[in-house]
Design an enzyme around this catalytic site. Structure first.
Site, PDB file in Angstrom:
ATOM      1  N   CYS A  46       0.791  -1.235   0.000  1.00 31.94           N
ATOM      2  CA  CYS A  46       0.000   0.000   0.000  1.00 31.94           C
ATOM      3  C   CYS A  46       0.823   1.286   0.000  1.00 31.94           C
ATOM      4  O   CYS A  46       0.795   2.034  -0.967  1.00 31.94           O
ATOM      5  CB  CYS A  46      -0.932   0.002   1.205  1.00 31.94           C
ATOM      6  SG  CYS A  46      -2.159  -1.310   1.102  1.00 31.94           S
TER       7      CYS A  46
HETATM    8  N1  LIG Z   1      -2.440  -6.345   1.552  1.00 30.84           N
HETATM    9  C1  LIG Z   1      -2.888  -5.281   2.173  1.00 30.84           C
HETATM   10  O1  LIG Z   1      -2.504  -4.988   3.321  1.00 30.84           O
HETATM   11  C2  LIG Z   1      -3.944  -4.371   1.534  1.00 30.84           C
HETATM   12  C3  LIG Z   1      -4.635  -3.478   2.351  1.00 30.84           C
HETATM   13  C4  LIG Z   1      -5.596  -2.653   1.799  1.00 30.84           C
HETATM   14  C5  LIG Z   1      -5.812  -2.693   0.428  1.00 30.84           C
HETATM   15  N2  LIG Z   1      -5.118  -3.557  -0.379  1.00 30.84           N
HETATM   16  C6  LIG Z   1      -5.432  -3.571  -1.811  1.00 30.84           C
HETATM   17  O2  LIG Z   1      -6.249  -4.703  -2.085  1.00 30.84           O
HETATM   18  C7  LIG Z   1      -5.948  -5.236  -3.374  1.00 30.84           C
HETATM   19  C8  LIG Z   1      -5.544  -6.707  -3.246  1.00 30.84           C
HETATM   20  O3  LIG Z   1      -4.354  -6.785  -2.465  1.00 30.84           O
HETATM   21  P1  LIG Z   1      -3.842  -8.138  -1.810  1.00 30.84           P
HETATM   22  O4  LIG Z   1      -2.769  -7.753  -0.860  1.00 30.84           O
HETATM   23  O5  LIG Z   1      -4.979  -8.957  -1.326  1.00 30.84           O
HETATM   24  O6  LIG Z   1      -3.200  -8.868  -3.089  1.00 30.84           O
HETATM   25  P2  LIG Z   1      -2.707 -10.379  -3.167  1.00 30.84           P
HETATM   26  O7  LIG Z   1      -1.638 -10.402  -4.202  1.00 30.84           O
HETATM   27  O8  LIG Z   1      -2.410 -10.909  -1.789  1.00 30.84           O
HETATM   28  O9  LIG Z   1      -3.979 -11.187  -3.702  1.00 30.84           O
HETATM   29  C9  LIG Z   1      -4.566 -10.924  -4.921  1.00 30.84           C
HETATM   30  C10 LIG Z   1      -5.124 -12.226  -5.492  1.00 30.84           C
HETATM   31  O10 LIG Z   1      -5.810 -11.898  -6.707  1.00 30.84           O
HETATM   32  C11 LIG Z   1      -5.590 -12.959  -7.630  1.00 30.84           C
HETATM   33  N3  LIG Z   1      -5.866 -12.495  -8.990  1.00 30.84           N
HETATM   34  C12 LIG Z   1      -5.095 -11.728  -9.793  1.00 30.84           C
HETATM   35  N4  LIG Z   1      -5.739 -11.482 -10.950  1.00 30.84           N
HETATM   36  C13 LIG Z   1      -6.931 -12.125 -10.892  1.00 30.84           C
HETATM   37  C14 LIG Z   1      -8.027 -12.239 -11.769  1.00 30.84           C
HETATM   38  N5  LIG Z   1      -8.047 -11.648 -12.958  1.00 30.84           N
HETATM   39  N6  LIG Z   1      -9.085 -13.002 -11.400  1.00 30.84           N
HETATM   40  C15 LIG Z   1      -9.094 -13.619 -10.186  1.00 30.84           C
HETATM   41  N7  LIG Z   1      -8.084 -13.507  -9.281  1.00 30.84           N
HETATM   42  C16 LIG Z   1      -7.014 -12.782  -9.641  1.00 30.84           C
HETATM   43  C17 LIG Z   1      -4.150 -13.384  -7.390  1.00 30.84           C
HETATM   44  O11 LIG Z   1      -3.901 -14.687  -7.857  1.00 30.84           O
HETATM   45  C18 LIG Z   1      -4.058 -13.260  -5.853  1.00 30.84           C
HETATM   46  O12 LIG Z   1      -4.362 -14.480  -5.214  1.00 30.84           O
HETATM   47  C19 LIG Z   1      -4.861  -4.333  -3.941  1.00 30.84           C
HETATM   48  O13 LIG Z   1      -5.463  -3.330  -4.707  1.00 30.84           O
HETATM   49  C20 LIG Z   1      -4.230  -3.716  -2.706  1.00 30.84           C
HETATM   50  O14 LIG Z   1      -3.640  -2.460  -2.986  1.00 30.84           O
HETATM   51  C21 LIG Z   1      -4.187  -4.417   0.155  1.00 30.84           C
END
Ligand SMILES: NC(=O)c1ccc[n+]([C@@H]2O[C@H](COP(=O)([O-])OP(=O)(O)OC[C@H]3O[C@@H](n4cnc5c(N)ncnc54)[C@H](O)[C@@H]3O)[C@@H](O)[C@H]2O)c1
Length: 420
Positions: free
Chosen positions: A260
């Protein structure tokens, strides 16, 4: 239409959300493109820090299932998109995963469905990128289906706040869309907060992260001149924090990491430049300062070794805790990586220990976490504490070391301990 929610993207954000929705009694299907991850979940294995294998088994008993088959979307009353939003090579927003996920929704979208995007992104994405793809299905947002943006606020490793008790911001394409999303999230989140529209909800998330980014940069910049002025900034922050109003403390450190803070503000500054032609100066400055911290820490290691009449070249430097925050296994964007690269480029022999990370690749080298923590601390010419993991007895480690640079301000001060 059944009471099914499909959650797309089962990572740090999507999986805890899927758990909370399952516990509320919703029938939840998790959809991801990663076969291995789906197989693991179906076998009852968790791949993220915040959930245990037992949690996954409990979810399965509650009806949760995971799949790569996007046809499940046709059964959904609500579809929530939690896919990654990284930066491209050139530093611009990379929405490829969002677009791919939305295209799979459009292919199976049914009238009456709620589609909510949670991935962090620049303001306008829901309206300008997501909506046209969904409407190409022939269904119209706000009339045939509901569309909303609801930023994820998860804080991995936080034991006090999770998906249920963290207020959820929701902005719909229309008032009815906002209400539909509020009704859905209200089933498993204690407090929902409605914004005027999707742009305000998108912007609220970026304001939160930009606020952190800038305030961390402020203390990071102060850390340098306080050190030169022989002022203990940790003590300063502790003192300032006693003000019961108008001050929130941020701590300096080796840089910012994770999915983030180093990334999201760039979505905003890039968007401001691209759309309006002028810079978002605060963000760009904060980026510059925070990005310079690993090199600054390397220089402080150099100074420490210098006081022992040692050169960095040939010195052994042990990094303690290489994740981007304590008590989790996530190394994405961790400042430990640029620090290690810098020390290696200066000729140091770099090793690491992290209770959460077994293997770590830096500058093309595959490093394995030291198995004998205290032995490797005693052997190193200098140790650098980068993450104050719960498992570390920092004072005991510092006492076992020859030189100890504490970038988290937690070690008791002594002749061998230096705080950032
Ligand atoms: N990790 C954090 O602390 C956090 C906190 C707040 C917001 N976010 C936001 O949330 C979003 C997700 O982050 P995250 O940390 O969970 O990511 P992550 O990489 O842990 O998980 C994302 C998942 O999405 C899957 N994916 C990718 N493309 C796909 C598709 N087309 N169809 C289906 N699945 C698909 C991937 O295989 C993966 O398992 C991002 O925008 C991030 O900025 C993350």
């Amino acid at each position: 239409m059944s009471d099914t929610a499909v959650i797309i993207g089962l990572g740090y954000v999507g999986l805890p959300l899927a758990r909370e929705a399952t516990l509320s009694g919703l029938r939840v299907v998790g959809l991801d493109v990663n076969d291995e991850l789906i197989a693991g979940l179906e076998a009852g294995r968790s791949h993220i820090d915040d959930l245990t294998d037992d949690d996954i088994m409990a979810m399965k008993r509650g009806g949760f299932r995971a799949t790569t088959d996007s046809r499940v979307i046709a059964q959904a009353r609500a579809v929530v998109i939690c896919v990654p939003t990284p930066l491209s090579e050139s530093g611009s927003p990379d929405l490829r995963a969002v677009i791919a996920a939305v295209e799979s929704v459009a292919a199976h979208l049914q009238p009456g469905t709620l589609v909510a995007l949670e991935s962090t992104t620049y303001p306008g994405t829901t309206d300008e990128v997501v909506r046209p793809i969904l409407e190409a299905s022939g269904l119209i947002a706000g009339i045939d289906f509901n569309l909303a943006f609801s930023p994820e606020r998860i804080d991995p490793g936080n034991r006090d706040f999770g998906p249920r008790n963290t207020p959820k911001v929701i902005g719909g394409h229309t008032e009815n869309c906002t209400q539909a999303a509020a009704d859905f999230y209200g089933r498993f989140v204690d407090t929902v907060v409605k914004t005027k529209g999707t742009r305000e909800a998108e912007m609220a998330k970026l304001l939160e992260n930009t606020y952190r980014h800038i305030n961390i940069a402020l203390v990071n910049e102060m850390a340098r001149f306080c050190h030169d002025l022989n002022i203990d900034l940790w003590d300063v922050i502790d003192a300032a924090s006693t003000k019961p109003f108008g001050f929130q403390s941020f701590r300096h450190g080796p840089g910012v990491g994770g999915h983030c803070i180093p990334i999201d503000p760039n979505y905003l500054s890039h968007n401001v430049r691209a759309k309006l032609g002028y810079p978002f100066r605060f963000v760009e400055l904060a980026q510059e300062i925070n990005n310079s911290m690993p090199t600054y820490v390397a220089r402080r290691v150099q100074d420490l070794l210098n006081s022992d009449s040692k050169a960095v070249r040939g010195a052994s430097v042990l990094l303690l805790g290489v994740t981007y925050k304590p008590n989790i296994a996530d190394v994405r964007e961790s400042p430990a990586t640029p620090l290690a690269k810098c020390l290696i480029a200066m000729g140091a022999s770099v090793s690491f220990h992290d209770p959460h990370v077994k293997n770590w690749t830096v500058a093309g080298r595959d490093l394995t976490s030291e198995s004998d923590l205290y032995g490797s601390v005693a052997d190193a010419d200098a140790c650098v504490l980068l993450q104050n993991h719960r498992d570390y007895d920092v004072d005991a480690l510092a006492m076992s070391s020859r030189r100890f640079l504490d970038t988290r301000g937690v070690a008791r001060r002594s002749d061998t301990v230096e705080r950032l």
